[in-house]
Motif scaffolding. Structure first.
Motif, PDB file in Angstrom:
ATOM      1  N   VAL A 270     -14.892 -30.316  78.746  1.00 41.80           N
ATOM      2  CA  VAL A 270     -14.054 -29.262  79.014  1.00 41.80           C
ATOM      3  C   VAL A 270     -14.360 -28.190  77.828  1.00 41.80           C
ATOM      4  N   ILE A 271     -14.602 -28.486  76.564  1.00 40.24           N
ATOM      5  CA  ILE A 271     -14.907 -27.459  75.751  1.00 40.24           C
ATOM      6  C   ILE A 271     -16.197 -26.722  75.673  1.00 40.24           C
ATOM      7  N   PHE A 272     -17.177 -27.319  76.141  1.00 44.69           N
ATOM      8  CA  PHE A 272     -18.535 -26.798  76.415  1.00 44.69           C
ATOM      9  C   PHE A 272     -18.358 -26.027  77.931  1.00 44.69           C
ATOM     10  N   GLY A 273     -17.650 -26.595  78.828  1.00 42.87           N
ATOM     11  CA  GLY A 273     -17.627 -25.785  80.062  1.00 42.87           C
ATOM     12  C   GLY A 273     -16.863 -24.427  79.573  1.00 42.87           C
ATOM     13  N   PHE A 274     -15.883 -24.545  79.163  1.00 45.10           N
ATOM     14  CA  PHE A 274     -15.030 -23.338  78.937  1.00 45.10           C
ATOM     15  C   PHE A 274     -15.798 -22.080  78.086  1.00 45.10           C
ATOM     16  N   ALA A 275     -16.756 -22.769  77.266  1.00 42.71           N
ATOM     17  CA  ALA A 275     -17.560 -21.943  76.401  1.00 42.71           C
ATOM     18  C   ALA A 275     -18.546 -21.370  77.251  1.00 42.71           C
ATOM     19  N   VAL A 276     -19.019 -21.963  78.357  1.00 44.06           N
ATOM     20  CA  VAL A 276     -20.050 -21.524  79.259  1.00 44.06           C
ATOM     21  C   VAL A 276     -19.561 -20.439  80.090  1.00 44.06           C
ATOM     22  N   SER A 277     -18.428 -20.370  80.397  1.00 43.01           N
ATOM     23  CA  SER A 277     -17.626 -19.285  81.175  1.00 43.01           C
ATOM     24  C   SER A 277     -17.361 -18.130  80.306  1.00 43.01           C
ATOM     25  N   HIS A 278     -17.635 -18.164  79.023  1.00 43.41           N
ATOM     26  CA  HIS A 278     -17.235 -16.939  78.334  1.00 43.41           C
ATOM     27  C   HIS A 278     -18.559 -16.519  77.641  1.00 43.41           C
ATOM     28  N   VAL A 279     -19.539 -16.501  77.914  1.00 43.63           N
ATOM     29  CA  VAL A 279     -20.700 -16.017  77.362  1.00 43.63           C
ATOM     30  C   VAL A 279     -21.697 -15.167  78.446  1.00 43.63           C
ATOM     31  N   GLY A 280     -21.015 -14.557  79.256  1.00 45.25           N
ATOM     32  CA  GLY A 280     -21.891 -13.820  80.371  1.00 45.25           C
ATOM     33  C   GLY A 280     -22.879 -14.307  81.153  1.00 45.25           C
ATOM     34  N   ASP A 281     -23.905 -13.302  81.048  1.00 47.70           N
ATOM     35  CA  ASP A 281     -25.139 -13.901  82.191  1.00 47.70           C
ATOM     36  C   ASP A 281     -25.714 -15.092  81.505  1.00 47.70           C
ATOM     37  N   LYS A 282     -25.856 -15.168  80.425  1.00 49.69           N
ATOM     38  CA  LYS A 282     -26.235 -16.700  79.595  1.00 49.69           C
ATOM     39  C   LYS A 282     -25.490 -17.640  80.210  1.00 49.69           C
ATOM     40  N   GLY A 283     -24.034 -17.607  80.182  1.00 52.38           N
ATOM     41  CA  GLY A 283     -23.456 -18.606  80.624  1.00 52.38           C
ATOM     42  C   GLY A 283     -23.494 -19.016  81.976  1.00 52.38           C
TER      43      GLY A 283
END
Length: 434
Positions: free
Chosen positions: A163-176
């Motif tokens: 959940v933490i990893f997925g949430f971080a993915v959604s908040h780093v723009g194009d890289k995510g």
């Protein structure tokens, strides 16, 4: 003949494998009751190898599938409030149905009175494991080493990290977005592997049922037959009446369609007696047969496999009343209330502990002053009941998933009503066929 072969679905094949396994096991047991050859080369040899490999194939998929699916689902939820709402609804429903299961089990057991104080309790011994404290459970939810959590199969820790990893993915723009695309592709691959394993199911189920028929101790059934019947009856009542009623009440959907589409997952659960081993099949069913969006199914089902234990709660409720009656100990209304509260909270508090059902039962018995040694009375028949309650547990996980998905507008009605949706698919894409 070719027509019949094409029409034989996975459910039918599993049922045939299950029936043949029980039949072959019983025939061998009757014909060769004390055969060393049957014990070494068939029971612990061929059947044990095939059955264990099948279960290992299912368990092999659990950790990567849960992590990948949860990352996919969480990365699509850009707002923290959505994730909090999803978790709140899911946990509330799981606690609600567990409380219903306990009240129903205690009520039926008090009315039918399955315990008899003529049963011998003189030589009963049961070594109860200590459950961790609530503080330790909360601390253990957060992993210190995510890789170790995956290696150990610690579901709660895997869920938290994903959940933490997925949430971080959604908040780093194009890289995510690039990372999310990779996980989406991985999710498609892992679900295809699930489909492959499902083709092995009839053979695995045959071996598991054959070994069960050869090894199940039948001598203890006479003493606790009434207890067995009460637990089985309440499990069926909860699985086939309570769940469909809740599904109809909260979603308005036809429960018969749901139960029909859940048959494969229920048979897997019954055969393996493991919610975690059945998780890949349950997720495949929820997403491709029931029409639940991945962002809901990837969260609610792994969480349910870890903390939702309605079937176990039913066993605890009946077992508590049964053991009290056997020892001639009167339980008050306050005691029964204590059982409901303790077991409901314990369904989350002891998640991830080996032998969790019996650990929870030992906690409940201690709470109301009943002898823990009484658990030894029911161990002989617990294997069969464990199979049924696992099927009830995964059904409850899917009902919760359906209700949450419907409330979050993450549900495809067309897929749900399509009788052919999500059936075991060919491994060759249609565009590649000649």
């Amino acid at each position: 003949m070719a027509f019949m072969k094409r029409k034989l679905g996975l459910t039918s094949k599993i049922l045939i494998g299950m029936t043949l396994g029980i039949f072959v096991g019983l025939i061998l047991r009757i014909a060769f009751p004390d055969s060393q050859f049957v014990q070494e080369y068939i029971t612990e040899g061929v059947l044990n190898v095939i059955g264990t490999i099948f279960i290992n194939c299912l368990k092999m998929l659990v950790v990567p599938m849960v992590f990948i699916s949860l990352v996919c689902g969480t990365s699509s939820l850009s707002e923290p409030s959505k994730l909090g709402r999803l978790g709140g609804k899911t946990l509330a429903f799981y606690l609600f149905t567990t409380a219903i299961a306990l009240v129903l089990a205690i009520f039926v057991a008090v009315i039918i009175h399955p315990g008899s104080n003529t049963l011998s309790t003189a030589n009963l011994v049961y070594d109860a494991k200590d459950a961790p404290s609530l503080a330790q459970v909360i601390i253990n939810i957060v992993p210190t080493n995510p890789i170790k959590a995956m290696t150990d199969g610690n579901m709660l820790q895997i869920i938290i990290f994903a959940v933490i990893f997925g949430f971080a993915v959604s908040h780093v723009g194009d890289k995510g977005r690039r990372v999310a695309a990779v996980f989406e592709d991985l999710n498609d691959v892992i679900m295809r592997v699930v489909t492959l394993v499902m083709y092995l199911a009839p053979y695995g189920v045959f071996a598991l049922m054959g070994k069960l028929a050869l090894t199940l101790g039948l001598g203890t059934f006479a003493d606790v037959l009434k207890y067995f019947g009460v637990v089985l009856g309440v499990l069926l009542l909860h699985g086939f009446v309570v769940y469909p009623t809740l599904l109809k009440l909260f979603t308005g959907l036809n429960p018969l369609i749901f139960m029909r589409k859940m048959r494969d997952a229920q048979l897997f659960a019954f055969s393996t007696a493991s919610s975690n081993a059945t998780l890949p099949v349950n997720m495949e069913t929820a997403e491709h047969r029931l029409g639940v969006d991945n962002r809901v199914a990837s969260f609610t089902l792994p969480l349910g496999a870890t903390v939702n234990m309605d079937g176990t709660a039913i066993m605890q409720g009946v077992a508590t009343v049964f053991i009290a009656q056997v020892y001639g100990i009167h339980l008050s209304i306050q005691d029964y209330f204590s059982v409901v509260v303790t077991a409901t909270l314990a369904s989350i508090g002891t998640a991830g502990v080996p032998g969790v059902g019996l650990v929870m039962l030992a906690m409940v018995l201690k709470q109301v002053g009943l002898p823990v040694e009484g658990i030894a009375l029911i161990l002989g028949v617990d294997r069969l009941l464990d199979m049924v309650r696992t099927a009830v547990n995964i059904t409850g996980d899917s009902v919760a998933t359906m209700i949450v998905a419907k409330s979050e507008n993450a549900f495809d009605s067309e897929t749900y009503h399509d009788t052919n949706a999500g059936k075991v698919r060919s491994f060759i894409p249609k565009s590649d066929t000649k």
